[in-house]
Design a protein around this motif. Sequence first.
Motif, PDB file in Angstrom:
ATOM      1  N   SER A 181     -15.329 -17.443   6.283  1.00  0.00           N
ATOM      2  CA  SER A 181     -14.549 -16.730   8.211  1.00  0.00           C
ATOM      3  C   SER A 181     -13.407 -17.767   7.603  1.00  0.00           C
ATOM      4  N   GLN A 182     -13.388 -18.977   6.486  1.00  0.00           N
ATOM      5  CA  GLN A 182     -11.906 -18.880   6.756  1.00  0.00           C
ATOM      6  C   GLN A 182     -11.164 -19.056   5.381  1.00  0.00           C
ATOM      7  N   GLY A 183     -11.818 -18.325   4.129  1.00  0.00           N
ATOM      8  CA  GLY A 183     -11.262 -17.373   3.091  1.00  0.00           C
ATOM      9  C   GLY A 183     -10.783 -16.921   2.540  1.00  0.00           C
ATOM     10  N   HIS A 184     -11.465 -15.284   2.493  1.00  0.00           N
ATOM     11  CA  HIS A 184      -9.792 -14.911   2.216  1.00  0.00           C
ATOM     12  C   HIS A 184     -11.146 -12.960   2.761  1.00  0.00           C
ATOM     13  N   LEU A 185     -10.067 -11.724   2.920  1.00  0.00           N
ATOM     14  CA  LEU A 185     -10.207 -10.978   3.276  1.00  0.00           C
ATOM     15  C   LEU A 185     -11.677 -10.242   2.258  1.00  0.00           C
ATOM     16  N   ASN A 186     -12.506  -9.305   2.450  1.00  0.00           N
ATOM     17  CA  ASN A 186     -13.105  -8.501   1.357  1.00  0.00           C
ATOM     18  C   ASN A 186     -12.236  -7.019   1.609  1.00  0.00           C
ATOM     19  N   ASN A 187     -12.188  -5.855   1.074  1.00  0.00           N
ATOM     20  CA  ASN A 187     -12.285  -4.980   0.814  1.00  0.00           C
ATOM     21  C   ASN A 187     -12.383  -3.990   2.554  1.00  0.00           C
ATOM     22  N   HIS A 188     -14.013  -4.491   2.611  1.00  0.00           N
ATOM     23  CA  HIS A 188     -14.211  -3.550   3.782  1.00  0.00           C
ATOM     24  C   HIS A 188     -13.309  -4.384   5.120  1.00  0.00           C
ATOM     25  N   GLN A 189     -14.337  -5.306   5.560  1.00  0.00           N
ATOM     26  CA  GLN A 189     -12.825  -6.159   5.860  1.00  0.00           C
ATOM     27  C   GLN A 189     -11.150  -5.963   6.742  1.00  0.00           C
ATOM     28  N   ALA A 190     -11.060  -5.918   5.054  1.00  0.00           N
ATOM     29  CA  ALA A 190      -9.542  -5.442   5.510  1.00  0.00           C
ATOM     30  C   ALA A 190      -8.669  -4.181   5.884  1.00  0.00           C
ATOM     31  N   ALA A 191     -10.284  -3.611   5.145  1.00  0.00           N
ATOM     32  CA  ALA A 191      -9.672  -2.024   5.096  1.00  0.00           C
ATOM     33  C   ALA A 191     -10.208  -1.861   7.468  1.00  0.00           C
ATOM     34  N   SER A 192     -10.871  -2.884   7.939  1.00  0.00           N
ATOM     35  CA  SER A 192     -11.953  -2.313   9.362  1.00  0.00           C
ATOM     36  C   SER A 192     -10.596  -2.874  10.141  1.00  0.00           C
ATOM     37  N   LEU A 193      -9.759  -4.020   9.586  1.00  0.00           N
ATOM     38  CA  LEU A 193      -8.612  -4.247  10.317  1.00  0.00           C
ATOM     39  C   LEU A 193      -7.763  -3.528  10.014  1.00  0.00           C
ATOM     40  N   VAL A 194      -7.285  -2.585   9.019  1.00  0.00           N
ATOM     41  CA  VAL A 194      -5.850  -1.932   9.228  1.00  0.00           C
ATOM     42  C   VAL A 194      -6.436  -0.238  10.461  1.00  0.00           C
ATOM     43  N   ALA A 195      -8.239   0.074   9.980  1.00  0.00           N
ATOM     44  CA  ALA A 195      -8.003   0.898  10.791  1.00  0.00           C
ATOM     45  C   ALA A 195      -8.412   0.488  12.598  1.00  0.00           C
ATOM     46  N   GLU A 196      -8.729  -1.179  12.347  1.00  0.00           N
ATOM     47  CA  GLU A 196      -8.744  -1.214  14.371  1.00  0.00           C
ATOM     48  C   GLU A 196      -6.745  -0.987  14.730  1.00  0.00           C
ATOM     49  N   LEU A 197      -6.379  -1.548  13.800  1.00  0.00           N
ATOM     50  CA  LEU A 197      -4.722  -1.794  13.511  1.00  0.00           C
ATOM     51  C   LEU A 197      -4.432   0.006  14.358  1.00  0.00           C
ATOM     52  N   GLY A 198      -5.012   1.014  13.311  1.00  0.00           N
ATOM     53  CA  GLY A 198      -4.032   1.918  13.853  1.00  0.00           C
ATOM     54  C   GLY A 198      -3.250   2.117  11.748  1.00  0.00           C
ATOM     55  N   TRP A 199      -3.126   3.294  11.430  1.00  0.00           N
ATOM     56  CA  TRP A 199      -2.242   3.043  10.741  1.00  0.00           C
ATOM     57  C   TRP A 199      -1.608   4.227  10.408  1.00  0.00           C
ATOM     58  N   GLN A 200      -2.152   5.461  11.082  1.00  0.00           N
ATOM     59  CA  GLN A 200      -1.468   7.163  10.943  1.00  0.00           C
ATOM     60  C   GLN A 200      -0.140   6.663  11.085  1.00  0.00           C
ATOM     61  N   HIS A 201       0.720   6.128  12.244  1.00  0.00           N
ATOM     62  CA  HIS A 201       2.048   5.621  11.416  1.00  0.00           C
ATOM     63  C   HIS A 201       3.146   4.451  10.529  1.00  0.00           C
ATOM     64  N   LEU A 202       1.637   4.341   9.873  1.00  0.00           N
ATOM     65  CA  LEU A 202       2.561   2.884   8.375  1.00  0.00           C
ATOM     66  C   LEU A 202       3.441   4.344   8.098  1.00  0.00           C
ATOM     67  N   GLN A 203       4.295   3.991   7.165  1.00  0.00           N
ATOM     68  CA  GLN A 203       4.687   4.472   6.282  1.00  0.00           C
ATOM     69  C   GLN A 203       4.948   4.376   4.823  1.00  0.00           C
ATOM     70  N   HIS A 204       4.356   2.611   5.121  1.00  0.00           N
ATOM     71  CA  HIS A 204       3.559   1.829   3.546  1.00  0.00           C
ATOM     72  C   HIS A 204       2.082   1.028   4.007  1.00  0.00           C
ATOM     73  N   LEU A 205       1.569   0.895   3.225  1.00  0.00           N
ATOM     74  CA  LEU A 205       0.328   0.322   3.817  1.00  0.00           C
ATOM     75  C   LEU A 205      -0.586   0.143   1.845  1.00  0.00           C
ATOM     76  N   VAL A 206       0.282  -1.619   1.421  1.00  0.00           N
ATOM     77  CA  VAL A 206       0.100  -2.327   0.479  1.00  0.00           C
ATOM     78  C   VAL A 206      -0.961  -2.895   0.432  1.00  0.00           C
ATOM     79  N   LEU A 207      -2.165  -2.746  -0.773  1.00  0.00           N
ATOM     80  CA  LEU A 207      -3.495  -3.788  -0.862  1.00  0.00           C
ATOM     81  C   LEU A 207      -2.580  -5.146  -1.911  1.00  0.00           C
TER      82      LEU A 207
END
Length: 252
Positions: free
Chosen positions: A183-209
């Motif tokens: 929990s104090q390390g690094h986000l994995n792919n699924h965690q990061a994608a879920s975070l973006v889904a919760e934020l909402g991404w449809q209005h983002l001009q850029h999403l950079v991994l």
Amino acid sequence: MRFAVLGSGSQGNGTLIASGDTFILVDCGFSLRETERRLALLGVSPRQLSAVLVTHEHADHVHGVGLLSRRYNVPVYMSQGTLRGLRKPVDVAGFLGCGDVLPVGDLQVSATRVEHDAYEPLQYVISDGRRRFGMLTDLGSYDYHLLSRYQGLDALLIEANHCRDLLARGHYPHFLKLRVGGSQGHLNNHQAASLVAELGWQHLQHLVLAHLSSKNNLPHLARQCFVDTLGCDPDWLQVANQDHGLDWRQIA
């Protein structure tokens, strides 16, 4: 407003945000010479830098901060905890804490505390008053309060550090696997994608991994995880790598 990435990964990190004559560098994990070279590739002189913001004290984020600041007289901002954690002294122009706002020329910086194995790690949202760019790397978990501070972004650079399966099968010792995946390390792919889904991404001009592990992740795995979770166009997703970073992106 525009942004670029000098490089992103365990061998060095740096992100550049600009508006008008204001240039902010977030982290400087490269040697001074390498930082100068990478800035030059983006058409920027270190003398143009308005400020350096530091996220936390790990070497891949601070290696060149002190030399860059002293050589070019660039003011540095970080948390008090980060200063305590530094192995080499750095002259600090001012301290930031969670919720603090710092005006720098044409830009405004908002600091947010994140969960990472450092003394007082911060991440930043930077705005020109009209558009908002958010950075979220080097965190192992997130909550409602963090999400609330990252609402309404126009561009987001987010850590997709590791693939859970590659980390589990990899050659890291057990304690390091626990640290990276904790929990104090690094986000994995699924965690990061879920975070973006919760934020909402449809209005983002850029999403950079960003901050992909060279040992425990692959760009196509990170990209596919985001596509599967968000249902976005894979060609729209961007990846900032270690060697070449990411060229300038305009936030209209």
